[in-house]
Structure formats: C-alpha cells, structure tokens
Design an enzyme around this catalytic site. Structure first.
Site, PDB file in Angstrom:
ATOM      1  N   GLU A 464      22.422  27.731  27.768  1.00 13.05           N
ATOM      2  CA  GLU A 464      23.844  27.990  28.024  1.00 13.05           C
ATOM      3  C   GLU A 464      24.086  28.285  29.494  1.00 13.05           C
ATOM      4  OE1 GLU A 464      26.073  27.152  26.008  1.00 13.05           O
ATOM      5  OE2 GLU A 464      24.684  26.824  24.341  1.00 13.05           O
ATOM      6  N   HIS A 467      24.756  25.121  31.317  1.00 13.07           N
ATOM      7  CA  HIS A 467      26.170  24.715  31.300  1.00 13.07           C
ATOM      8  C   HIS A 467      26.953  25.541  32.325  1.00 13.07           C
ATOM      9  CE1 HIS A 467      26.046  22.066  27.862  1.00 13.07           C
ATOM     10  NE2 HIS A 467      25.602  23.001  27.036  1.00 13.07           N
ATOM     11  N   HIS A 470      26.483  24.250  35.728  1.00 17.07           N
ATOM     12  CA  HIS A 470      27.238  23.005  35.906  1.00 17.07           C
ATOM     13  C   HIS A 470      28.674  23.341  36.332  1.00 17.07           C
ATOM     14  CE1 HIS A 470      27.748  18.674  34.062  1.00 17.07           C
ATOM     15  NE2 HIS A 470      27.867  18.686  35.360  1.00 17.07           N
TER      16      HIS A 470
HETATM   17 ZN   LIG Z   1      24.721  22.849  25.126  1.00 17.55          ZN
END
Ligand SMILES: [Zn+2]
Length: 674
Positions: A464, A467, A470
């Site tokens: 997580e 992400h 990102h």
């Molecule tokens: Zn994911």
C-alpha cells in the site's frame, strides 16, 4: 451554516489537508449540491465563451472545473470506506445516482463535445506539449466512450443505464456488508477456537462483546473466500462452518442484482456499438484488446492448475487417518506441510514484526534508501479518525513532498481489505502537493500492548505504501494524470514493485527485531521464511485466476444473452475455463465479488497479474542493472512513478528498462516454469 461549511473554500491547513476537525456529516449534501451547480455553471461558461476556440479556454478550463465538488467527494469517499455510518451510507445511496447523472450532463453536453472534437481534429497543429496533447486525447476518448457521439434519444437511454447501474452497484455493496456481518461465525465455547493464537481468541471474544454476543466468540468474515483462520482451527467442523459461511455471502441478497448489473453493462456497451462490456473496458487499458487478455490468461491457466494439482497430492498425503481432503482442509494442511517442509512457524515470528518498527525502520526507511525521502509524524495535524495518523514527507534536502495518512486498524465502520486513497492530487496546474491515505485492517491489540504483524501484513504495508509513493512522487501538470491515475491494468505495478524491499537483507535487518529482547531475526530464518512464502503458489494462482475468469465471463456476455441463474452461470464459466476445481473455490464468488460488481474492477480483475508481469521483470532490473539502489530508484521515479498517467506506461517502461517486459520472471516467481 453556509458560511461555515468547510468544503466551500479550499483548506488553509498545511498541504491543504482537509479540515477534518471541522467536517460534519451534515456538510456533505450542501457541498455536493453547490459543487454540482458550480461545475455546471463553469461548463456553461466554457461553451458560452465568446472568444476563439483554444485548448486553454476549453480543455484546461474543463480541467479547472468542479473543484468544490472534488474537495467534498474525495473526503466523502474516504469516509464511506474507512469510517462509514448509517448516515453516510444513506447519503451514498442518495448521491451516487446523482453524481452519475451529473457526470453524464457534462460528458453528453453537445456544445462542449463539439469544441473538444474540433480541437482534437486539429491536435497536430495546436503546438501542444506532450502532456497537453495527451490530455486532449484522453478527454476526447472519455467523451466518446461516454456516448458523446450518440443521438439525443440514445443518450437518454445511456443516462438511464448509468443511473440504474450506480443504484444497483451501491445496493450490491450495502447488501454485501450487511450479509457479511450477518454470516459472522458465532461460537459458544473456547474449545471450538483451538489452534488459534491466544491473541486471536481474545480478539474473537472482544469482537463478540462489540457485536452483542457477550461471553461468546465471533469470527467475522473477511474479504476472500478462504478465511485466514482456516489455516489454524483444529476443529474440522468449525472450519467447514467458517468456509461455508464465507462462500455463501450474498447468495440470497445479491443474486438478482448481479444478473441485472451484468446485463445492463452489456446493453450499455451495445448502445456504444461494442460487443461486450469487456470490449468497452479494454478501450482504456494497456492490454488493448480482449484477445490479448484471453491469450495471456489462457497461457497461465494450465500451468497454474498443474501446479495446484501437485500441491493437492502433497496435502492429501498429509491428512490424518488417510481421510479425504475437503476445501476447508486445504489451508490447514498447507500450513502443516509448509511448517514441516520449511521448519517455520509464522505465528512465532510476529514478535519480530512490530508495527511501529516495521513502519519506521522498514517501510519509511526503504523509501529513504531508494528515493531519498524523510518521513516524520505531524501530531499537530488531525485526521478523520483517532486511529488515523498524519505524516509529513520531505526530500532529504528538506523540500516538501506531501502528506501521508496511515490508518492501520480494523473497525466495524471500515470496509475490508487494504487500499490507498488520494485526498489532494498533485498538480502544477493548481500548485498542489499530494495528500494520500493508506488503509489496512490490522486487528487492534488491547490498550498498551504492541501491534504485532504477520508477514502478510508486513507485505501489505509495503504494497500500500507503494501506491502512496506513486501518489506522493507525482510530478505532472494536470491533476487528471496525477499519481495513480494510470490505466487500470498497470496501477498495481508500482505497489507490487515496492514489496521487493521487505525482504532485502539491509532493510529487513533493521525492522525485523524482537520487540522485547531487541534481538534481530536471524538471516537464516529469513531465508527459510522467503522460501516458505513461495510454497502454495499453485493454489494462490488458481483461486485468483478463477475469480479473474468469473469476472471476465460475466462481462463478455452480449446484450441479448440471458445469463440465467447466476450460480449455474458461475459453475459453467469455471468449467469452460478449466478452473472448476472442487478443492479450490475462486478467491471471490459472484455474489460477493464487490471489486467487479460494486467497484471499479469490472472486466479488470486480470490487472493484478498483468501488472505483476511488469513488476517481476522490474525487480530483476533493479537487482541486475549494476547501479546502486538509489540510482535505480531515481531512474524509476523519474521515468515512471512521477509521470503518472501523463505518458503511456508501456513506453515509459521501455524507456527505463530498455526493452519490453518479459513474462518469464513472473512464471519463475510463481513456480510455474515448466
Ligand atoms: Zn494494490
């Protein structure tokens, strides 16, 4: 109240963190109403603009519209998933169809589309930079897919489909949440929980108290078909009851809904001139065509099934008294075989994975080593729930990057699973830095006790946070391209890559330390742990592919297909895909497959393994390119992470790695190479 609604003006807090201390449920509806009206006025100003048509006065103006609505919606979406209440569920049911209608009003605006279409026709001569050109192309595609080219009558039907689907999807989710609660397994004696850790038994007793079953024990159902307790419960009949409850979710309440959802999606695709919803979805994916997805999955299925069959034989041999292996026995014996083969007791390792230490010296430390980030807690900033914490992220030279919110504990008001949300999207257009959230569902220990994690939970933390990175490292002009706003079948790629740091010796040796004795986890144990992690890949790949093929079958139907009884449809779909394995139920069955019937993953569940091809290949690049971790991290960040959706991910991949992603690293990782 109007003047005090915290959504009406941009937040003045650091990084424009929403003012959670001031936000009340009664602020949402007025903010939604005003936000939609404001955006429609902004659109009218674009189409009524007297000046000559330009990219700026049309596409950029559209990108700038709807700010108030966006501010309210991101906070609301976060609350309905992480801290819902009957009040917010009611609002959700009321507003989802209205949001869908609002989006249609914009996407089906003929005058607006005429301007976009004219710009699109001239796009080569507008002198646009690459990101702006891509935005124009993206907007044009979005409008076309939404039906901008249809006749007024067809557009009216399309709006009806969208509104109907929004309502059906919300009902599916709400039915499922209620049914999941209702099917929790209530146990009368502690003996029935034999095999679970003392912590898990205490948590089940606590859960019972919360749910009004004082003096008993309750195992609440979690997302996947196979519940994690199946690996430990020694009482076979309890295992059977638990798996049966899990597999039956939604069967009574969502049966008719799934048929109508799938049919309405197919009818909507037909209206747009496409053979199926899958074909419609693939217009906006890196995979490109339904054939490309089917070929890819078709290549994986026989390899995975062969691997799972070999595992089944091994497990059958381990069953006591030479009995038959049943579906509820799989995880239990898999755990026994794994422990015997690899001499590893994962539960005994939890004292080495203490949440604070894993975060600070594992997840955050790795982000420092790879990307030069420094992450510190901001106790002065308030999140939306007492358990959610706020961290500030800076570059090592002090340059601010953004805010990161970590909300790690399970609670009744939170949906299952783990995910990342964005509260503020990075963009140069609005000069905004990112604010992102990670949600997990770790059982909260009693007050004063440390939170000890399983290795799976450690992996989820790294995933997580991938992400989150990102989102945090995004460096784009337009918010539409920010962070994770990439094509959906590659959105898991950066988060999967971030999992690689969990097992790197130089990272692991810092965070895997006994929380009482301070003793580091021995390198040899770590090695065995990683080897043990790779066992059972046949099972995991099959249960995942079965869910993927179910999703695909439901969304490959044509508008005139009657799927009939959904459970019979499911059985037939698994049979024809070669995945009807009695011992391995799909990771999700149809009636509780919220990812695809209530979430955004319809015809998209294949994305996880599609992304993993890129991930496995990228990990090999990191390990074998001869550069330092920091140098590789910079190249990955520059070329891929920071670009978000502003470039084609496959082009960006080739630019960083120097070639197309290869499938072999994935097959090797999953033990599927023949
Ligand atoms: Zn994911």
């Amino acid at each position: 109240m109007t003047s005090t609604n915290p959504f009406f003006a941009p937040s003045t807090l650091p990084f424009r963190l929403p003012d959670f201390a001031a936000i009340r449920p009664e602020h949402y509806a007025p903010a939604f109403d005003r936000g939609m009206a404001e955006q429609l006025a902004e659109i009218a100003a674009i189409t009524g603009c007297g000046e000559a048509l330009t990219f700026d006065n049309t596409v950029v103006a559209l990108e700038r519209s709807g700010r108030l609505l966006e501010r309210a919606r991101v906070v609301f979406a976060n609350q309905t998933s992480a801290d819902s209440s009957p009040r917010t569920e009611e609002l959700d049911a009321e507003y989802q169809p209205r949001f869908a209608a609002h989006e249609d009003a914009i996407l089906l605006d003929r005058e607006l589309f005429a301007r976009i279409d004219a710009l699109y026709a001239d796009r080569a001569d507008l002198g646009l930079d690459p990101e702006s050109l891509r935005l124009l192309e993206r907007v044009h595609t979005d409008f076309t897919r939404a039906g901008a080219r249809l006749s007024p009558d067809e557009q009216r039907r399309l709006r009806e489909f969208n509104a109907e689907l929004a309502t059906l999807e919300t009902s599916f989710e709400q039915n499922l949440m209620a049914d999941t609660r209702a099917r929790a397994l209530v146990l009368d004696s502690a003996e029935e929980l034999a095999g679970l850790s003392p912590d898990a038994i205490a948590a089940a007793a606590e859960n019972a108290r919360t749910l009004g079953y004082d003096g008993r024990w309750v195992l609440s159902l979690k997302l996947f078909s196979n519940q994690s307790e199946l690996a430990w419960l020694t009482d076979r009949s309890v295992r059977e009851r638990l798996l049966t409850a899990s597999l039956g979710r939604g069967e009574d309440v969502n049966r008719d809904l799934v048929v109508r959802i799938a049919t309405a999606r197919a009818e909507r695709a037909a209206l747009l001139g496409l053979p199926s919803h899958a074909a419609y979805v693939l217009q906006n994916r890196t995979a490109g065509t339904t054939g490309a997805v089917e070929d890819f999955l078709g290549r994986l299925v026989p390899l995975a099934v062969a691997s799972a069959r070999a595992e089944a034989e091994q497990l059958t041999a381990a069953v006591e008294d030479g009995g038959e292996l049943a579906p509820w026995d799989w995880k239990f014996y898999a755990e026994k075989v794994r422990a015997a083969e690899h001499d590893i007791d994962e539960a005994a390792l939890r004292p080495y994975f203490e949440l604070e230490r894993v975060l600070r010296d594992g997840v955050f430390h790795a982000a420092g080593e790879v990307y030069g980030l420094r992450i510190t807690e901001r106790e002065d900033l308030t999140a939306y729930h007492p358990d959610a914490r706020v961290f500030e992220v800076r570059q090592e030279d002090g340059t601010p990057v953004g805010l990161f919110l970590g909300d790690y504990y399970a609670r009744a008001s939170k949906r299952g699973g783990a995910w990342m949300n964005s509260l503020v999207d990075q963009s140069h257009l609005f000069d905004e830095r990112p604010v992102v959230v990670n949600n997990l569902n770790i059982a909260k220990p009693p007050a004063g006790e440390p939170t000890l994690l399983t290795i799976d939970e450690v992996r989820t933390l790294f995933h997580e946070f991938g992400h989150a990175l990102h989102g945090l490292l995004s460096d784009v002009r337009y918010p539409s391209f920010s962070g994770t706003s990439v094509m959906q079948d590659v959105v898991e790629f950066p988060s999967q890559v971030n999992e690689m740091w969990l097992a790197r010796p130089e990272i692991l040796s810092r965070y895997a330390v006994h929380h009482v004795t301070g003793e580091p986890l021995a390198a040899e144990v770590v090695e065995r742990l990683m080897r043990a992690r790779r066992s059972g890949e046949g099972f995991r790949t099959v249960e995942y592919l079965a869910a993927t093929l179910l999703d695909w079958a439901w969304h490959s139907i044509g508008a005139d297909t009657d799927p009939g009884d959904p459970l019979a449809f499911e059985a037939a779909a698994l049979e024809s895909a070669g995945l009807a394995l009695e011992l391995i139920p799909p990771r999700y069955r149809t009636t509780y497959f919220a990812h695809v019937f209530a979430g955004a993953y319809s015809a998209g569940y294949y994305s996880y393994i599609w992304s993993e091809v890129l991930d496995a290949d990228m990990v090999e690049w990191f390990e074998g390119n001869g550069r330092t971790v920091r140098e590789s991290g910079e190249l990955f960040r520059e070329g891929l992470l920071s670009r978000g959706g502003s470039v084609d991910m496959m082009d960006a991949y080739r630019a960083v790695v120097g070639q197309d992603p290869r499938i072999e690293p994935l097959l090797a990782r999953r033990g599927l190479l023949t």
